[in-house]
Design an enzyme around this catalytic site. Structure first.
Site, PDB file in Angstrom:
ATOM      1  N   HIS D  13     -48.384  -3.070 -38.631  1.00 50.01           N
ATOM      2  CA  HIS D  13     -48.505  -1.854 -39.200  1.00 50.01           C
ATOM      3  C   HIS D  13     -48.279  -1.543 -40.704  1.00 50.01           C
ATOM      4  CE1 HIS D  13     -43.986  -0.716 -39.805  1.00 50.01           C
ATOM      5  NE2 HIS D  13     -44.097  -1.896 -39.981  1.00 50.01           N
ATOM      6  N   CYS D  32     -43.865  -2.265 -47.556  1.00 49.39           N
ATOM      7  CA  CYS D  32     -44.224  -1.999 -46.145  1.00 49.39           C
ATOM      8  C   CYS D  32     -45.432  -1.214 -46.136  1.00 49.39           C
ATOM      9  CB  CYS D  32     -43.292  -0.928 -45.425  1.00 49.39           C
ATOM     10  SG  CYS D  32     -41.560  -1.736 -45.224  1.00 49.39           S
ATOM     11  N   HIS D  40     -44.297  -7.033 -36.878  1.00 50.91           N
ATOM     12  CA  HIS D  40     -43.047  -7.269 -36.441  1.00 50.91           C
ATOM     13  C   HIS D  40     -42.990  -7.762 -34.973  1.00 50.91           C
ATOM     14  CE1 HIS D  40     -41.147  -5.576 -39.873  1.00 50.91           C
ATOM     15  NE2 HIS D  40     -41.942  -4.614 -39.883  1.00 50.91           N
ATOM     16  N   ASP D  78     -48.782  -4.034 -27.632  1.00 55.25           N
ATOM     17  CA  ASP D  78     -48.822  -5.429 -27.840  1.00 55.25           C
ATOM     18  C   ASP D  78     -49.950  -6.201 -28.439  1.00 55.25           C
ATOM     19  OD1 ASP D  78     -47.247  -7.870 -27.886  1.00 55.25           O
ATOM     20  OD2 ASP D  78     -48.173  -8.414 -26.051  1.00 55.25           O
ATOM     21  N   GLU D 123     -36.768  -3.346 -34.952  1.00 56.16           N
ATOM     22  CA  GLU D 123     -37.795  -3.572 -35.681  1.00 56.16           C
ATOM     23  C   GLU D 123     -37.575  -5.083 -36.313  1.00 56.16           C
ATOM     24  OE1 GLU D 123     -40.973  -0.848 -37.916  1.00 56.16           O
ATOM     25  OE2 GLU D 123     -39.284  -1.359 -39.422  1.00 56.16           O
TER      26      GLU D 123
END
Lengths: 133, 133, 133, 133, 133, 133
Positions: D13, D32, D40, D78, D123
């Site tokens: 992400h 980030c 993650h 996933d 996370e």
């Protein structure tokens, strides 16, 4: 303030209703219904909520809580077959939910009324249960 | 929405009331009353509850929460003797319950009023504590 | 075949050489040299290697290994100040490396010669040590 | 009675608002916001609260809950890039808070109304999130 | 004596050979070949073996080892896309095996020759890797 | 390079020699000899050592290793009674040591000769076993 003592017990069990056919038991409980039993390392957290005693700085001495869990839970269920060895499960299917309610009741009867009680149980690392009466 | 930052600090402590005899201290606190101290790796979870900011998708930037815990908790208590080095425990027995209330108050004073706060402390892998004011 | 018993003990310690100035101690050992001590939850793994006894299916009864570790390690160091309370550390800086060598020697003396011994120690969740003589 | 199924999914992400400059994104989201993404191992706990069925001793068969999470969460996220691959995050910054609200809504729509739902997300090992609608 | 520092980094990656067709990549690498990447929380253990310095009681000051891993591993790979952001993976498929060999080489070059080095990597909680050159 | 797949299975067992009296069985095996069995959540690590394939960057595709363990270990022992349900333990006391040797042999027969194999088993969180043939 809530305080918790973590403990473990290792037991065999089987999910099975005698008033159901084997087929029905297998349909509902799958491999958990194996007639020869299987087993788990159960992990139990016993949470007690109450006021902090200003004299000792304790809610409850965790050695007392540790002993309470040992006498009323671990000594009864550790290295036992829940279905065959434990009168607490007579007429009760030892699902994790029912195990946790039995444990809650055993501890609740032996814990001072001024405390609130919550119990949490890991049957496997992925299946967890929580009950507070 | 609740968000949590996990952190650790390693400290020495002793459970002891100066107004009690050594015998009374040992009777109540057992080996935790060792005059030469013992210690723990404390694990702290700091839980903050609030609304998700629609602009950032954050309740609170966890880097801010991490720094808050560092400045007000870890920097004070890590590698310290809670009884001797920390003014926060003057007149307070450093039981895990009291440690957690001290931590709660330190964080509460420094966290925006719009957030609710809950703290959870592991003193050992089997002894856990939770407090929300 | 190798078999292991995991155990824990909680202790205070300080890294410090009396033949060094305070400045030198602080320069080398940093906050680990705090004169008032700090502490850890030490986790110890005791690994014993040997043949599987064809009669019992055991290398060594883990209850025996558990008791060996209890008598020679945990009972001595749990809730102790390694610098002040433990004669095993007289003249020895209680770094994790030295703690592990002391533990190894205590166990090695009390374990049958036919077994090989390895010990592993967690001082924190990020700092780990292993020694096999 | 509350029952929980733990599961995992691994995803990439990036935290980024297209209506902000790169500078603003970096200022708010730091590393980030890396344009090439990072990732993650997300750990999800799905907690369902309800009555224990006296016939089965279950709140809900955990195999059903496991499948529900697989179909509505893991199979979608996933080994995915949450920003690029998942329509659920169109117009939504995939912060852990927003991921958890998306997951909550996906599960809430597909879980019987008689159950209460709570979800918890790790996370990283130090950053945790909890949401119950 | 072996000493270990545990650390983490979070990264995105993709398993893919440019000299293979998309079909071949998907056949061999499955969903790990997702063109938009996915990611992991990598956990790294860096094990250094050497003699205990009789003066300090250290094999190596773990603060030095911590910094070594930070500078040569975490600062490079944390919150990065291993395929796109890291020159260390030019021409190298970032499988966990290859990541670990890259890490080993980066650390080996910067660690004193008198130490032996072993590295261990968790890509997920179920997939682990170990390499010692 | 060593690669590992972690897996679990939940089973019942009993430590017992039919050629011994009940007294002797209880004397040697204690509560592990309960005639009605008890059980554990076994955790297995399967470590395979070999060269990294320069084409794929894999020692062995972990999906293949996962399936190998599933077919030859988990499918046989999960939710089983090792004493009563598993022909692999006919005439063998299912101590953790013997379980691990049985698992090693089952995997060794089905793993390419070019790989070395090591297996590690947790019977409880405090009792661990390791075997490499």
């Amino acid at each position: 303030m809530k305080v918790c003592r973590r403990s473990t017990f290792n037991a065999a069990h089987r999910l099975y209703r005698p008033d159901w056919s084997d087929e029905k038991n297998t349909e509902v409980f799958g491999k958990c219904s194996n007639p020869n039993f299987h087993g788990h390392n159960y992990v139990l957290e016993t949470w007690v909520e109450g006021d902090v005693d200003p004299e000792t700085g304790y809610v409850i001495d965790l050695k007392i809580l540790k002993d309470l869990v040992k006498v009323h839970v671990s000594d009864k269920f550790d290295h036992a077959n829940l279905n065959l060895d434990c009168k607490e499960f007579e007429g009760i299917i030892p699902t994790a939910e029912n195990i946790l309610m039995v444990i809650y009741n055993l501890l609740r009867e032996n814990l001072d009324k001024r405390f609130q009680l919550k119990v949490k149980l890991w049957e496997t690392e992925n299946n967890v249960f929580e009950y507070e009466g």
